[in-house]
Design a protein around this motif. Structure first.
Motif, PDB file in Angstrom:
ATOM      1  N   LEU A   1      38.698  27.381  40.237  1.00 17.28           N
ATOM      2  CA  LEU A   1      39.458  27.727  39.041  1.00 17.28           C
ATOM      3  C   LEU A   1      38.988  29.089  38.575  1.00 17.28           C
ATOM      4  CD1 LEU A   1      41.329  26.915  36.633  1.00 17.28           C
ATOM      5  CD2 LEU A   1      39.298  25.922  35.571  1.00 17.28           C
ATOM      6  N   GLU A   2      39.899  30.056  38.539  1.00 13.31           N
ATOM      7  CA  GLU A   2      39.581  31.392  38.039  1.00 13.31           C
ATOM      8  C   GLU A   2      40.340  31.585  36.741  1.00 13.31           C
ATOM      9  OE1 GLU A   2      39.873  34.616  40.857  1.00 13.31           O
ATOM     10  OE2 GLU A   2      39.488  33.219  42.508  1.00 13.31           O
ATOM     11  N   LEU A   3      39.587  31.919  35.680  1.00 14.67           N
ATOM     12  CA  LEU A   3      40.206  32.027  34.369  1.00 14.67           C
ATOM     13  C   LEU A   3      39.357  32.939  33.488  1.00 14.67           C
ATOM     14  CD1 LEU A   3      42.554  30.754  32.660  1.00 14.67           C
ATOM     15  CD2 LEU A   3      40.911  29.037  31.949  1.00 14.67           C
ATOM     16  N   CYS A   4      39.993  33.803  32.730  1.00 21.54           N
ATOM     17  CA  CYS A   4      39.327  34.669  31.750  1.00 21.54           C
ATOM     18  C   CYS A   4      38.196  35.481  32.374  1.00 21.54           C
ATOM     19  CB  CYS A   4      38.796  33.844  30.579  1.00 21.54           C
ATOM     20  SG  CYS A   4      40.062  32.920  29.707  1.00 21.54           S
ATOM     21  N   GLY A   5      38.336  35.869  33.647  1.00 21.38           N
ATOM     22  CA  GLY A   5      37.327  36.674  34.307  1.00 21.38           C
ATOM     23  C   GLY A   5      36.179  35.885  34.887  1.00 21.38           C
ATOM     24  N   GLY A   6      36.176  34.589  34.724  1.00 20.68           N
ATOM     25  CA  GLY A   6      35.114  33.743  35.268  1.00 20.68           C
ATOM     26  C   GLY A   6      35.662  32.853  36.360  1.00 20.68           C
ATOM     27  N   VAL A   7      34.773  32.096  36.961  1.00 16.12           N
ATOM     28  CA  VAL A   7      35.196  31.196  38.025  1.00 16.12           C
ATOM     29  C   VAL A   7      34.420  29.882  37.913  1.00 16.12           C
ATOM     30  CG1 VAL A   7      33.536  32.106  39.729  1.00 16.12           C
ATOM     31  CG2 VAL A   7      35.638  31.006  40.509  1.00 16.12           C
TER      32      VAL A   7
ATOM     33  N   THR B   1      31.023  23.285  38.099  1.00 14.12           N
ATOM     34  CA  THR B   1      30.018  24.305  37.795  1.00 14.12           C
ATOM     35  C   THR B   1      30.776  25.608  37.674  1.00 14.12           C
ATOM     36  OG1 THR B   1      29.600  24.742  40.134  1.00 14.12           O
ATOM     37  CG2 THR B   1      28.122  23.195  39.038  1.00 14.12           C
ATOM     38  N   GLY B   2      30.281  26.491  36.837  1.00 11.64           N
ATOM     39  CA  GLY B   2      31.005  27.739  36.667  1.00 11.64           C
ATOM     40  C   GLY B   2      30.127  28.868  36.184  1.00 11.64           C
ATOM     41  N   ARG B   3      30.677  30.075  36.289  1.00 10.65           N
ATOM     42  CA  ARG B   3      30.040  31.269  35.764  1.00 10.65           C
ATOM     43  C   ARG B   3      31.098  32.005  34.967  1.00 10.65           C
ATOM     44  NH1 ARG B   3      30.498  36.062  37.505  1.00 10.65           N
ATOM     45  NH2 ARG B   3      31.115  35.437  39.588  1.00 10.65           N
ATOM     46  N   GLY B   4      30.814  32.178  33.668  1.00  7.54           N
ATOM     47  CA  GLY B   4      31.743  32.885  32.809  1.00  7.54           C
ATOM     48  C   GLY B   4      31.716  34.374  33.089  1.00  7.54           C
ATOM     49  N   ALA B   5      32.693  35.096  32.585  1.00  7.35           N
ATOM     50  CA  ALA B   5      32.762  36.540  32.768  1.00  7.35           C
ATOM     51  C   ALA B   5      31.540  37.229  32.177  1.00  7.35           C
ATOM     52  CB  ALA B   5      34.039  37.085  32.133  1.00  7.35           C
ATOM     53  N   ASP B   6      30.902  36.612  31.183  1.00  9.46           N
ATOM     54  CA  ASP B   6      29.701  37.192  30.575  1.00  9.46           C
ATOM     55  C   ASP B   6      28.435  36.851  31.346  1.00  9.46           C
ATOM     56  OD1 ASP B   6      29.279  34.531  29.976  1.00  9.46           O
ATOM     57  OD2 ASP B   6      29.242  34.802  27.804  1.00  9.46           O
ATOM     58  N   GLY B   7      28.570  36.177  32.492  1.00  8.86           N
ATOM     59  CA  GLY B   7      27.428  35.847  33.327  1.00  8.86           C
ATOM     60  C   GLY B   7      26.784  34.505  33.037  1.00  8.86           C
TER      61      GLY B   7
ATOM     62  N   GLY C   1      37.762  25.053  32.116  1.00  9.44           N
ATOM     63  CA  GLY C   1      38.584  26.108  31.522  1.00  9.44           C
ATOM     64  C   GLY C   1      38.133  26.453  30.113  1.00  9.44           C
ATOM     65  N   ALA C   2      37.764  25.452  29.331  1.00  3.14           N
ATOM     66  CA  ALA C   2      37.264  25.709  27.970  1.00  3.14           C
ATOM     67  C   ALA C   2      35.970  26.510  28.034  1.00  3.14           C
ATOM     68  CB  ALA C   2      37.050  24.385  27.233  1.00  3.14           C
ATOM     69  N   PHE C   3      35.097  26.188  28.988  1.00  6.45           N
ATOM     70  CA  PHE C   3      33.850  26.938  29.158  1.00  6.45           C
ATOM     71  C   PHE C   3      34.161  28.394  29.528  1.00  6.45           C
ATOM     72  CE2 PHE C   3      30.880  28.743  32.205  1.00  6.45           C
ATOM     73  CZ  PHE C   3      29.707  28.772  31.462  1.00  6.45           C
ATOM     74  N   LEU C   4      35.045  28.593  30.499  1.00  6.62           N
ATOM     75  CA  LEU C   4      35.377  29.952  30.939  1.00  6.62           C
ATOM     76  C   LEU C   4      35.995  30.768  29.806  1.00  6.62           C
ATOM     77  CD1 LEU C   4      36.767  29.195  34.511  1.00  6.62           C
ATOM     78  CD2 LEU C   4      34.507  30.101  33.895  1.00  6.62           C
ATOM     79  N   LYS C   5      36.831  30.141  29.016  1.00  6.98           N
ATOM     80  CA  LYS C   5      37.428  30.834  27.871  1.00  6.98           C
ATOM     81  C   LYS C   5      36.353  31.222  26.851  1.00  6.98           C
ATOM     82  CE  LYS C   5      40.848  30.404  24.241  1.00  6.98           C
ATOM     83  NZ  LYS C   5      41.723  29.510  23.512  1.00  6.98           N
ATOM     84  N   GLU C   6      35.416  30.316  26.614  1.00  8.41           N
ATOM     85  CA  GLU C   6      34.346  30.576  25.656  1.00  8.41           C
ATOM     86  C   GLU C   6      33.422  31.711  26.114  1.00  8.41           C
ATOM     87  OE1 GLU C   6      30.466  28.196  23.946  1.00  8.41           O
ATOM     88  OE2 GLU C   6      32.292  27.051  24.339  1.00  8.41           O
ATOM     89  N   HIS C   7      33.321  31.894  27.431  1.00  8.39           N
ATOM     90  CA  HIS C   7      32.425  32.901  27.966  1.00  8.39           C
ATOM     91  C   HIS C   7      33.185  34.066  28.619  1.00  8.39           C
ATOM     92  CE1 HIS C   7      28.831  30.704  27.010  1.00  8.39           C
ATOM     93  NE2 HIS C   7      29.495  29.601  27.339  1.00  8.39           N
TER      94      HIS C   7
END
Length: 178
Positions: free
Chosen positions: A118-124, A139-145, A167-173
């Motif tokens: 899942l790629e969303l808001c610059g994270g994966v 597991t994921g890594r947000g755009a902010d690392g 997706g909520a995590f990726l949006k938050e980060h």
């Protein structure tokens, strides 16, 4: 009385709630069919008025069937069997399978998709299905690392539920988040 049967008092309350919910729909249908304003829409042939009420019940019946299928699918996603669905509905396991053919996941279907990205808001995020339980984790890594959960104890019933949390995590980060 079994736990799934309702008491006479509950039946009275259910009837009232259904009639209260039905009235605006029946009124809208009657008004559209008759072309009369709201304060005169029931001034028609009693047969036409009764048919408007029947049409409203048909719409309610279709919605109840849809919501019932959603509830069966949710129960199946959490691990309920067709035998359990049938028991609650008062039908056989075979009847439940016929009524809600996609409600219970089959093991072969589970193995067909063990992971997804899942790629969303610059994270994966990566969604993974546990072959033993059929539950989903992510597991994921947000755009902010920031790295996000893979709590070994948290399992989601469906891939979509895990994706919603990821997706909520990726949006938050996401970068540039206010």
């Amino acid at each position: 009385m079994t736990s799934s049967e309702i008491t006479p008092e509950e039946q009275t309350e259910l009837d009232k709630a259904l009639y209260d919910a039905l009235h605006p729909l029946a009124s809208a249908l009657r008004s559209r069919a008759s072309g009369l304003p709201a304060d005169r829409m029931w001034e028609a042939d009693p047969v036409e008025v009764a048919l408007s009420v029947l049409a409203a019940w048909k719409a309610v019946d279709a919605e109840v069937k849809r919501l019932t299928a959603v509830a069966a699918g949710t129960a199946g996603a959490y691990g309920a069997s067709y035998e359990q669905l049938g028991a609650v509905w008062g039908i056989t396991r075979q009847g439940a399978r016929k009524k809600w053919p996609d409600a219970v996941s089959r093991p072969a279907a589970r193995a067909a998709q063990p992971s997804a990205a899942l790629e969303l808001c610059g994270g994966v995020a990566e969604l993974r299905q546990d072959p033993a339980s059929g539950g989903w984790t992510w597991t994921g890594r947000g755009a902010d690392g920031t790295h996000g959960p893979a709590d070994d104890d948290t399992r989601y019933a469906t891939k979509e539920e895990a994706a919603a949390h990821a997706g909520a995590f990726l949006k938050e980060h996401a970068l540039g988040r206010p």
